[in-house]
Motif scaffolding. Structure first.
Motif, PDB file in Angstrom:
ATOM      1  N   GLY A 213       9.689  -1.439 -36.722  1.00  0.00           N
ATOM      2  CA  GLY A 213       8.864  -0.756 -37.671  1.00  0.00           C
ATOM      3  C   GLY A 213       8.651  -1.732 -38.732  1.00  0.00           C
ATOM      4  N   ARG A 214       9.304  -2.663 -39.224  1.00  0.00           N
ATOM      5  CA  ARG A 214       9.017  -3.217 -40.052  1.00  0.00           C
ATOM      6  C   ARG A 214       8.728  -5.138 -39.678  1.00  0.00           C
ATOM      7  NH1 ARG A 214      14.045  -3.206 -44.571  1.00  0.00           N
ATOM      8  NH2 ARG A 214      15.286  -3.376 -42.497  1.00  0.00           N
ATOM      9  N   SER A 215       8.410  -5.144 -38.455  1.00  0.00           N
ATOM     10  CA  SER A 215       7.976  -6.495 -37.811  1.00  0.00           C
ATOM     11  C   SER A 215       6.309  -6.587 -38.203  1.00  0.00           C
ATOM     12  CB  SER A 215       8.493  -6.474 -36.560  1.00  0.00           C
ATOM     13  OG  SER A 215       9.971  -6.316 -36.322  1.00  0.00           O
ATOM     14  N   GLU A 216       5.990  -7.736 -38.179  1.00  0.00           N
ATOM     15  CA  GLU A 216       4.795  -8.205 -38.241  1.00  0.00           C
ATOM     16  C   GLU A 216       4.076  -7.809 -36.849  1.00  0.00           C
ATOM     17  OE1 GLU A 216       0.972 -10.080 -37.929  1.00  0.00           O
ATOM     18  OE2 GLU A 216       2.638 -10.774 -36.989  1.00  0.00           O
ATOM     19  N   LYS A 217       2.866  -7.088 -36.871  1.00  0.00           N
ATOM     20  CA  LYS A 217       2.368  -6.414 -35.589  1.00  0.00           C
ATOM     21  C   LYS A 217       2.132  -7.688 -34.430  1.00  0.00           C
ATOM     22  CE  LYS A 217       0.659  -2.055 -36.901  1.00  0.00           C
ATOM     23  NZ  LYS A 217      -0.312  -0.998 -36.656  1.00  0.00           N
ATOM     24  N   TYR A 221       3.134  -8.003 -30.630  1.00  0.00           N
ATOM     25  CA  TYR A 221       2.529  -8.185 -29.486  1.00  0.00           C
ATOM     26  C   TYR A 221       2.796  -9.427 -28.581  1.00  0.00           C
ATOM     27  CZ  TYR A 221      -0.853  -5.387 -32.331  1.00  0.00           C
ATOM     28  OH  TYR A 221      -1.043  -4.240 -33.472  1.00  0.00           O
ATOM     29  N   GLN A 222       3.292 -10.321 -29.382  1.00  0.00           N
ATOM     30  CA  GLN A 222       3.332 -11.883 -28.711  1.00  0.00           C
ATOM     31  C   GLN A 222       4.842 -11.730 -27.853  1.00  0.00           C
ATOM     32  OE1 GLN A 222       3.609 -15.181 -31.619  1.00  0.00           O
ATOM     33  NE2 GLN A 222       3.920 -16.602 -29.715  1.00  0.00           N
ATOM     34  N   ILE A 223       5.706 -11.190 -28.551  1.00  0.00           N
ATOM     35  CA  ILE A 223       7.327 -11.337 -28.073  1.00  0.00           C
ATOM     36  C   ILE A 223       7.190 -10.134 -26.856  1.00  0.00           C
ATOM     37  CG2 ILE A 223       8.277  -9.643 -29.647  1.00  0.00           C
ATOM     38  CD1 ILE A 223      10.866 -11.379 -29.388  1.00  0.00           C
ATOM     39  N   LEU A 224       6.386  -9.217 -27.180  1.00  0.00           N
ATOM     40  CA  LEU A 224       6.461  -8.054 -26.124  1.00  0.00           C
ATOM     41  C   LEU A 224       5.927  -8.665 -24.809  1.00  0.00           C
ATOM     42  CD1 LEU A 224       5.880  -4.982 -28.006  1.00  0.00           C
ATOM     43  CD2 LEU A 224       8.139  -5.615 -27.141  1.00  0.00           C
ATOM     44  N   GLY A 225       4.574  -9.447 -24.918  1.00  0.00           N
ATOM     45  CA  GLY A 225       4.112  -9.882 -23.907  1.00  0.00           C
ATOM     46  C   GLY A 225       4.858 -10.829 -23.260  1.00  0.00           C
ATOM     47  N   GLU A 226       5.472 -11.704 -24.001  1.00  0.00           N
ATOM     48  CA  GLU A 226       6.339 -12.570 -23.298  1.00  0.00           C
ATOM     49  C   GLU A 226       7.536 -12.004 -22.552  1.00  0.00           C
ATOM     50  OE1 GLU A 226       6.313 -16.102 -23.001  1.00  0.00           O
ATOM     51  OE2 GLU A 226       4.621 -16.245 -24.550  1.00  0.00           O
ATOM     52  N   VAL A 227       8.349 -10.873 -22.955  1.00  0.00           N
ATOM     53  CA  VAL A 227       9.245 -10.276 -22.284  1.00  0.00           C
ATOM     54  C   VAL A 227       8.617  -9.699 -21.069  1.00  0.00           C
ATOM     55  CG1 VAL A 227      10.870 -10.153 -24.105  1.00  0.00           C
ATOM     56  CG2 VAL A 227       9.448  -8.311 -23.696  1.00  0.00           C
TER      57      VAL A 227
END
Length: 598
Positions: A213-217, A221-227
């Motif tokens: 909720g306080r992370s840079e969007k 997107y980048q870390i979710l795409g990687e996992v």
């Protein structure tokens, strides 16, 4: 006239939202559009829809929403909510009856006891297929390191549908002050640990970017795409500190759905904390924006102000799903909600506040003359759901009035009407307590009966049981207490003590018998019903001076275990003693099991 807050409905176009309602003019730059709808004329009747076949990374029906219950993990992190292995298994069985899709059974790496509780739930509940062919996924939490992931997999792998849930923080404030790592380092750790979890043979891996909720969007997107590329089947978006409002959280989910590479190969989940009281609303907004797994707890228990409440989220979807939420539905058997709420409240020692939505004592109570008049004319004037829909049966359909002349059959019939199904042993225990109270009280109300059930059935293993109690108190001298306890072998132990009051004196006498120093952290008492002859319900919270510890899932800090106990009796001193002995039994039972494993 009381002020009325009208909950918004969300309409979406191309994953963006517009907010035009003047009620929310302060969010004029936000992306939500609010439209006001009148309530349906009739009380909503809730039914169970057939759930799609479970596939980790996709759902055949895009309108189906998975319910992920974390009562046994995040919920147990509430102060004083320590549960025994038996209590965790009982709650897990009730969650399976409730029909939750995923049970997060615990944090296996935190302690040996937690590992074994998760393992037992995986073997028992995780292999019990119900009549509809449903068996819940059993999930274990793990930080992004190999030791945690190994422990989680060893604990859950015997379930028919096991899952590992791993997480690492992604907000700048967490990266700087907690992890002391760069974004690149965090991405590498997340990618490697998800891949490692998959390499163990786990085909269902959930990943959470803590404090999303306080992370840079763009970073999300980048870390979710990687996992996802590494094998994550579910990506969970936690509002870890309960910071966001529904307009913001819904937009976050929509943006993640639109901008994350490979998101079509994973389920988006929500995990909302309640620090600003927005958890359930945020969860509903997330579901509307595209999330198809919702993480919740029974009664909303959890860290600090708690989590999104299962009963609130589920009943919101049931009752407004077609009208507002685009046809969303769950596989929850809502008639099991009240029993689940009662069990969790009693086992954790965390009572539900009277005004709690759905399951609070006042949720279906109507005292105002205007409200009563409307209810008598048509229930839907003031009830948007029926209490029977959550398994709450207040009216006595059989016409039975229970008193001292009532027998087992009458009591069993009334218990069934109230939603309780007890075996012969449990029924006997409740019956003899019922008869003893009925000798003192002409008629027993439903609340009296429920209190007796809680005091007899929702109790830990008996190590010490109460024999006799005698106290003297008043203004003429020191309060004194004589207490007789029976140990597990039936031997009697008697002690006397003095104190500042009868409860203090009785507790000191018990301490002399048990011989284990504890600290009394909390003591509270409530009246179960109205009247001078009301039963008293007592709750205590204790901590041993030299007790066991566990590891906190998010902070990694060592946490001292606390133990709660409850008691119910017409005599307030006896009620207090029952609660104290219950807490001691829970503590001693836990330490006994821990010692046997060493």
């Amino acid at each position: 006239m009381a002020a009325v807050f009208v909950k918004p409905s969300f309409s979406r176009t191309n994953n963006s939202f517009n907010l035009n309602n003047p009620y929310y003019s302060l969010f004029s730059k936000s992306s939500f559009h609010l439209s006001l709808h009148s309530r349906p004329l009739n009380t909503i009747k809730c039914s169970i829809s057939r759930r799609p076949e479970y596939i980790p990374n996709r759902i055949a029906d895009p309108s189906y929403v998975r319910i992920f219950d974390t009562t046994l993990r995040d919920g147990e992190q509430s102060p004083g909510a320590t549960l025994t292995s038996k209590e965790k298994l009982d709650i897990a069985r009730q969650l399976a009856k409730l029909g939750v899709d995923i049970i997060e059974a615990g944090f296996p790496a935190s302690s040996k006891d937690d590992f074994e509780a998760v393992n037992m739930i995986a073997k028992v509940v995780g292999n019990n297929i119900d009549g509809d062919g449903h068996v819940p996924v059993i999930c274990g939490l793990a930080r992004c390191n190999r030791a945690d992931i190994d422990a989680a997999w060893e604990a859950v792998k015997y379930a028919k549908q096991p899952r590992i849930h791993t997480f690492i923080a992604t907000s700048d404030i967490h990266l700087k002050h907690k992890l002391r790592k760069s974004r690149e380092e965090v991405i590498q750790i997340a990618r490697e640990m998800v891949s490692y979890a998959r390499s163990l043979g786990c085909e269902d891996v959930e990943f959470s970017p803590e404090d999303a909720g306080r992370s840079e969007k763009e970073f999300l997107y980048q870390i979710l795409g990687e996992v996802i590329n590494a094998g994550a089947t579910t990506v969970n978006i936690p509002d870890t500190v309960g910071y966001l409002l529904p307009v913001e959280f819904g937009q976050l989910i929509a943006d993640i759905k639109s901008n994350t590479p490979g998101i079509e190969n994973a389920i988006i989940s929500t995990h909302c904390q309640n620090d600003l009281g927005q958890a359930s609303s945020n969860t509903a907004a997330g579901a509307y924006a595209g999330a198809r797994q919702l993480e919740v707890t029974i009664n909303g228990i959890g860290e600090r102000a708690g989590n999104a409440s299962l009963e609130e989220v589920v009943m919101t979807i049931k009752c407004r799903g077609n009208e507002i939420l685009g046809g969303l539905y769950t596989g929850i058997n809502t008639r099991q909600i009240f029993m689940a709420s009662k069990m969790v409240a009693e086992y954790t020692g965390l009572p539900v506040q009277p005004h709690k939505a759905i399951v609070g004592a006042n949720a279906f109570a109507h005292e105002s003359g205007i409200h009563q008049d409307g209810m008598l004319k048509h229930k839907s004037t003031y009830e948007i759901i029926s209490p029977e829909d959550i398994g709450l049966y207040r009216s006595n359909e059989s016409g039975i009035v229970l008193g001292k002349h009532s027998g087992r059959h009458a009591l069993r019939s009334r218990l069934i009407e109230l939603g309780y199904s007890l075996d012969d042993k449990a029924l006997d225990d409740v019956f003899w307590r019922f008869k003893a109270v009925a000798e003192k009280k002409k008629h027993l109300s439903d609340n009296d009966i429920v209190a007796l059930i809680s005091d007899e059935v929702f109790q830990p293993k008996i190590i010490w049981s109460i024999g006799d109690v005698q106290v003297t108190c008043g203004t003429l001298g020191l309060s004194t207490a004589t207490v007789k306890l029976n140990d597990a072998d039936g031997a009697e132990h008697v002690a006397c003590s003095v104190g500042t009051g009868p409860v203090d004196a009785a507790y000191k006498a018990i301490d002399i018998i048990v011989k284990i120093p504890v600290v009394l952290l909390e003591y509270s008492m409530n009246s179960v019903t109205e009247g001078i002859d009301a039963m008293a319900s007592t709750r205590v919270l204790i901590r041993p001076e030299n007790g066991h510890t566990s590891t906190h899932a998010l902070t990694g800090e060592t946490v001292h275990r606390t133990y709660s106990g409850t008691g119910a009796e017409m005599d307030i001193v006896v009620s207090s003693i029952r609660a104290y002995v219950s807490a001691l039994n829970k503590m001693l039972g836990f330490e006994e099991r821990a010692a046997s494993k060493e």
